[in-house]
Design a protein around this motif. Sequence first.
Motif, mmCIF file in Angstrom:
data_model
loop_
_atom_site.group_PDB
_atom_site.id
_atom_site.type_symbol
_atom_site.label_atom_id
_atom_site.label_comp_id
_atom_site.label_asym_id
_atom_site.label_seq_id
_atom_site.Cartn_x
_atom_site.Cartn_y
_atom_site.Cartn_z
ATOM 1 N N PHE A 34 -3.136 1.687 3.002
ATOM 2 C CA PHE A 34 -2.553 3.136 2.614
ATOM 3 C C PHE A 34 -2.014 3.240 4.281
ATOM 4 N N GLY A 35 -2.837 2.731 5.212
ATOM 5 C CA GLY A 35 -2.341 3.422 6.491
ATOM 6 C C GLY A 35 -0.860 2.468 6.784
ATOM 7 N N LYS A 36 -0.618 1.410 6.422
ATOM 8 C CA LYS A 36 0.641 0.616 6.773
ATOM 9 C C LYS A 36 1.557 1.332 6.057
ATOM 10 N N ALA A 37 1.407 1.756 4.827
ATOM 11 C CA ALA A 37 2.428 2.624 4.038
ATOM 12 C C ALA A 37 2.695 3.672 4.505
ATOM 13 N N LEU A 38 1.789 4.521 5.384
ATOM 14 C CA LEU A 38 1.974 5.716 6.048
ATOM 15 C C LEU A 38 2.900 5.319 7.367
ATOM 16 N N LYS A 42 6.581 7.251 8.020
ATOM 17 C CA LYS A 42 6.899 8.036 9.273
ATOM 18 C C LYS A 42 8.103 6.937 10.062
ATOM 19 N N LYS A 43 7.978 5.791 10.091
ATOM 20 C CA LYS A 43 9.097 5.198 10.837
ATOM 21 C C LYS A 43 10.296 5.289 10.089
ATOM 22 N N GLY A 44 10.481 5.322 8.861
ATOM 23 C CA GLY A 44 11.725 5.808 7.817
ATOM 24 C C GLY A 44 12.104 6.946 8.143
#
Length: 55
Positions: A34-38, A42-44
Amino acid sequence: MGISGISPGSLLLILLIVVLLFGTKKLRTLGEDFGKALQGFKKGLNESDKPDTEQ
Protein backbone atom coordinates in the motif's frame (compact mmCIF):
# COMPACT_ATOMS: atom_id res chain seq x y z
CA MET A 1 -17.97 6.83 22.03
CA GLY A 2 -15.57 6.47 19.10
CA ILE A 3 -15.89 6.75 15.37
CA SER A 4 -19.49 6.35 14.17
CA GLY A 5 -20.64 5.01 17.50
CA ILE A 6 -18.02 2.23 17.65
CA SER A 7 -16.30 2.06 21.00
CA PRO A 8 -12.50 1.81 21.28
CA GLY A 9 -12.92 -1.66 22.80
CA SER A 10 -14.82 -2.82 19.73
CA LEU A 11 -12.13 -1.45 17.43
CA LEU A 12 -9.49 -3.29 19.44
CA LEU A 13 -11.47 -6.53 19.18
CA ILE A 14 -11.84 -6.10 15.40
CA LEU A 15 -8.09 -5.44 15.08
CA LEU A 16 -7.33 -8.58 17.11
CA ILE A 17 -9.59 -10.70 14.89
CA VAL A 18 -7.98 -9.32 11.72
CA VAL A 19 -4.50 -10.10 13.06
CA LEU A 20 -5.58 -13.63 13.97
CA LEU A 21 -7.12 -14.22 10.54
CA PHE A 22 -4.34 -12.82 8.36
CA GLY A 23 -1.26 -12.94 10.59
CA THR A 24 1.24 -10.16 11.16
CA LYS A 25 3.48 -11.10 8.21
CA LYS A 26 0.63 -10.83 5.70
CA LEU A 27 -0.50 -7.51 7.19
CA ARG A 28 3.06 -6.19 7.01
CA THR A 29 3.38 -7.07 3.33
CA LEU A 30 -0.03 -5.50 2.62
CA GLY A 31 1.14 -2.32 4.36
CA GLU A 32 4.35 -2.23 2.34
CA ASP A 33 2.47 -2.74 -0.92
CA PHE A 34 0.00 0.00 0.00
CA GLY A 35 2.88 2.38 0.82
CA LYS A 36 4.58 1.70 -2.51
CA ALA A 37 1.30 2.27 -4.34
CA LEU A 38 0.85 5.62 -2.61
CA GLN A 39 4.40 6.66 -3.48
CA GLY A 40 3.82 5.76 -7.13
CA PHE A 41 0.55 7.69 -7.14
CA LYS A 42 2.19 10.79 -5.65
CA LYS A 43 5.07 10.52 -8.12
CA GLY A 44 2.59 10.31 -10.99
CA LEU A 45 0.75 13.38 -9.75
CA ASN A 46 3.98 15.36 -9.47
CA GLU A 47 5.06 14.35 -12.97
CA SER A 48 1.72 15.36 -14.45
CA ASP A 49 2.03 18.82 -12.87
CA LYS A 50 5.32 19.51 -14.67
CA PRO A 51 5.02 21.18 -18.08
CA ASP A 52 6.02 19.10 -21.07
CA THR A 53 9.30 20.45 -22.42
CA GLU A 54 10.02 17.59 -24.81
CA GLN A 55 8.59 18.13 -28.29
